[in-house]
Design a protein around this motif. Structure first.
Motif, short mmCIF file in Angstrom:
data_model
loop_
_atom_site.label_atom_id
_atom_site.label_comp_id
_atom_site.label_asym_id
_atom_site.label_seq_id
_atom_site.Cartn_x
_atom_site.Cartn_y
_atom_site.Cartn_z
N ALA A 25 7.76 9.17 -4.31
CA ALA A 25 7.19 10.36 -3.67
C ALA A 25 6.66 10.03 -2.30
O ALA A 25 6.82 10.78 -1.35
N ARG A 26 5.98 8.91 -2.19
CA ARG A 26 5.40 8.56 -0.90
C ARG A 26 6.35 7.71 -0.06
O ARG A 26 6.47 7.90 1.14
N ILE A 50 0.82 -1.21 0.00
CA ILE A 50 0.00 0.00 0.00
C ILE A 50 0.86 1.27 0.00
O ILE A 50 0.41 2.33 -0.44
N CYS A 51 2.11 1.16 0.44
CA CYS A 51 3.01 2.30 0.34
C CYS A 51 4.05 2.11 -0.76
O CYS A 51 4.39 3.05 -1.48
N HIS A 52 4.60 0.89 -0.88
CA HIS A 52 5.72 0.69 -1.81
C HIS A 52 5.26 0.27 -3.21
O HIS A 52 6.09 0.21 -4.12
N ARG A 68 13.16 12.19 5.94
CA ARG A 68 12.46 12.40 4.67
C ARG A 68 11.70 11.15 4.21
O ARG A 68 10.58 11.23 3.76
N ASN A 77 6.92 2.38 -7.66
CA ASN A 77 6.38 3.66 -7.19
C ASN A 77 7.38 4.75 -7.50
O ASN A 77 8.55 4.49 -7.77
N SER A 78 6.90 5.97 -7.48
CA SER A 78 7.73 7.09 -7.93
C SER A 78 8.72 7.55 -6.88
O SER A 78 9.54 8.41 -7.15
N PRO A 136 6.91 3.60 9.14
CA PRO A 136 6.52 3.07 10.45
C PRO A 136 7.31 1.81 10.82
O PRO A 136 7.84 1.13 9.95
N ALA A 137 7.35 1.52 12.12
CA ALA A 137 8.05 0.34 12.62
C ALA A 137 7.16 -0.89 12.49
O ALA A 137 5.95 -0.82 12.69
N TRP A 138 7.77 -2.05 12.16
CA TRP A 138 7.01 -3.30 11.99
C TRP A 138 7.51 -4.43 12.89
O TRP A 138 7.06 -5.57 12.76
N GLU A 163 10.32 8.74 5.85
CA GLU A 163 9.79 8.22 7.11
C GLU A 163 9.01 6.92 6.87
O GLU A 163 8.30 6.79 5.88
#
Lengths: 567, 110
Positions: free
Chosen positions: B55-56, B44-46, B82, B52-53, B86-88, B84
């Motif tokens: 950016a996120r 969902i992020c990568h 920059r 992915n670009s 979350p921890a997993w 950032e």
């Protein structure tokens, strides 16, 4: 009686601050343009200011007065509060007080939250603003707390836990202050949560009530959920409601059903995608209107409910205008929820064949029927909606609703959802969830919409979708921002762009205007972030590489800009 | 003198062999399992197939493949700044992070 009230105030430990903002001040916010005390510039959330010192004739002389760095690279969606020459702004991890005349910091209150928190925040690490009452500022934290801060010193006064990130909840909204309670909602509709709304005592943070917006067993509406699906059915309440003090009703929106794949929760699924008219003393639902029963498309209807009075069919009606994420603009009678108008305002919409005005329900299109049978489709609008969280404004002067709107479709293939703690619980194939824009068309349009017909009197297109709120003024101006950094003013009657200024990052904030010593100022946040920037490059990049390039060139970096006319 | 040199070389070779053996043992994650975990927690992020670009989230296709330790630390503890993240560490086990590392090394091409 007065004595009793005073005693109660002393017992509750209320600070006695000269010129403190009272409930009466909040009630009059829209009529007192020398301050901004509520989200939406009034409980009615019209985001309209009668100020006309800055107007269509002289806006070309608008210049920046100061810029205040937030020292933060996350998205800046907060609306400022302005009182007694002090501006109060929030980010995901801090609250700042700024001297409006000088742009200098008065105090900052930093917030810590666990590093695990962002993994259950889908659509931007943001905060959307504060609420105030009698010397206290109220805000939420990303990890699920409601806190009160002294407006004078920046010290934390109380902290109450509303929700836990372990259960998939987060909080990003500005609280709503009513005479009965400080009211908050939650985010987390993609993470297997069950939405609710809370009431808090402003003086102490004591929990007064909770209303789950998905009814539990034995409550009316629970029968619209099969089995245990209500436990993880979504209906997040992530945007601030509006309030009518005469009717004593709060109008609060609810979000998508969970999982998105609605075949796994057959039924209307009350109260997803609804407006709830509630009593602020108890959370009791007096009436509800559900926009998209059994919604499969993530059409959260949490967006602003604009309260105004207007002539409809020869009668003056107390109405509520709602620019639906599902692509229709609604006008309801806010005394009882009666549907008065529902019209399409986006150009591209294929999920429904219209709204049945007798039942108020959408009519499933052939495309939606195919999808419900398991087929892969491209749905318009896509999950971003015809409009996302960013608030619209309404000018009683022009009778138009000013909204940034979206024309973005999305691939949709339903699959079996998997409920895993702290992960996306959607039940669609994400590799197929690509965004689409029609050849030769723009991602978004700023539109001046007739709320009674859905037709745009004017529109202005943008390559990179706008993700900012709008503000209308008595000076016949509409202000909004672009994710490529431009802060802009448009003629409210024609849509002609009259002025723009390039800020340092992308704008996804909410502009406000106010006077200090008789001079009109305008303030907006700059600082890119939010859902489109998170997901468009990820899931739509292949279809619009030039837009992704423009978007990813915009650098993060949050700040507030304040403008006034060049003397 | 010569005999001593040979003996030392022998010890060095044994040490080297041990190191190589333990490195490969540590990196024995399954890329297939890693892809499943990726599609549950990371996609969902990568982005699907790591596209992915940037950016996120960090563009994982550019992750230095010689820096397994950095990968593990980033996933376990999260990252500030920059890029950032979350921890997993409380959700994913060491073994699961090894599977994710194995998948990361495919650059999303599987």
């Amino acid at each position: 009686m007065l004595k009793r009230v005073l005693c109660a105030a002393v017992i509750a430990g209320m600070p006695v601050i000269a010129g403190a903002q009272t409930i009466e001040d909040l009630k009059n916010d829209a009529a007192t343009p020398d301050d901004v005390l509520t989200l939406g510039m009034g409980w009615d959330q019209t985001r309209y200011s009668p100020l006309e010192q800055i107007n269509a004739k002289n806006v070309g002389r608008l210049v920046p007065v100061w810029n205040y760095s937030l020292g933060d690279n996350r998205g800046q969606e907060a609306q400022p509060i302005v009182h007694n020459g002090v501006m109060y702004v929030t980010t995901h991890d801090a609250t700042h007080a700024i001297d409006v005349k000088t742009g200098k910091n008065l105090w900052v209150n930093k917030i810590e939250y666990p590093p695990e928190t962002p993994r259950i925040v889908c659509c931007g690490i943001v905060n959307r603003g504060a609420a105030v009452l009698e010397g206290r500022l109220f805000r939420v934290t990303l990890d699920g707390n409601v806190i009160a801060i002294s407006m004078e010193t920046g010290e934390e006064l109380w902290r109450s836990a509303a929700a836990s990130i372990d259960d998939g909840y987060s909080m990003t909204l500005a609280p709503l202050v009513t005479p009965a309670a400080v009211i908050t909602g939650v985010s987390g509709g993609e993470y297997g949560t069950r939405g609710f709304i809370d009431g808090w005592d402003p003086a102490t943070g004591r929990h007064l009530w909770r209303k789950y917006v998905i009814p539990g067993p034995g409550e009316e509406g629970n029968e619209t959920w099969p089995g245990d699906t209500w436990k993880h059915g979504g209906a997040p309440t992530w945007i601030t409601g509006s309030y009518d003090p005469e009717l004593n009703l709060v109008y609060w929106g609810t979000g998508n059903g969970g999982p998105w794949n609605a075949e796994f929760r057959k039924g209307d699924n009350l109260y997803i995608t609804s407006t709830l008219a509630m009593r602020p003393e108890t959370g009791e639902i007096v009436w509800h209107y559900q926009y998209s029963p059994n919604d499969p498309y993530d059409y959260d209807e949490v967006g602003e409910n604009i309260l105004t009075d207007m002539m409809i069919d020869g009668q003056n009606r107390k109405v509520m205008i709602h620019v639906g994420r599902n692509g229709f603009i609604y006008v309801l009678d806010r005394t009882n929820g009666e549907l008065l108008r529902a019209n399409q305002y986006v150009k591209h919409l294929n999920w429904a064949d219209g709204i049945d005005m007798k039942t108020g329900r959408p009519i499933d299109s052939e495309i939606t029927k195919k999808m419900r049978a398991g087929e892969e489709i491209v749905v318009w609008p896509g999950a971003f909606g015809g409009k996302n969280w960013f608030p619209a404004s309404y000018s009683p002067k022009t009778g138009l609703v000013y909204s940034n709107t979206l024309e973005i479709g999305m691939g949709y293939k339903p699959v079996e959802p998997k409920l895993v703690k702290a992960t996306f619980y959607v039940g669609i194939d994400l590799s197929k969830a690509l965004f689409y824009v029609k050849e030769g068309e723009k991602h978004s349009y700023l539109r001046g919409i007739d709320p009674l017909t859905g037709k745009a009197k004017w529109e202005v297109g943008f390559d990179v979708a706008n993700w900012s709120g709008t503000m209308a003024t008595g000076g016949d101006l509409v202000f909004t921002g672009a994710q490529t950094g431009e802060f802009m003013a448009f003629d409210a009657n024609t849509g002609d762009k009259l002025w723009q200024f390039q800020t340092g990052s992308g704008i996804i904030g909410q502009p406000v205007t106010y006077t200090i010593d008789g001079v009109q100022y305008i303030t907006v946040a700059s600082g890119i972030g939010g859902a489109y920037r998170n997901y468009f490059p990820l899931l739509g990049g292949v279809n619009a590489p030039e837009v992704v390039e423009k978007l990813t060139k915009v650098q993060p970096g949050g700040s507030f800009w304040t403008f006034a006319l060049l003397k | 003198m010569r005999a001593r040199w040979i003996r030392l070389t022998g010890i060095g070779a044994t040490m080297l062999a041990t190191t190589v053996f333990s490195l490969s043992a540590q990196a024995a994650g399954s890329a297939e399992t890693g892809k499943e975990l990726y599609n549950t927690y990371c996609v969902i992020c990568h982005g699907p197939n790591m596209v992915n670009s940037g950016a996120r989230a960090f563009d994982l296709r550019k992750f230095p493949l010689g820096d397994r330790a950095r990968f593990i630390k980033s996933v376990k503890d999260g990252k500030k700044g920059r890029n950032e993240m979350p921890a997993w560490g409380d959700v994913l086990s060491a073994e699961e992070i090894d599977h994710l590392w194995a998948y990361t090394k495919t650059r999303g091409k599987m």
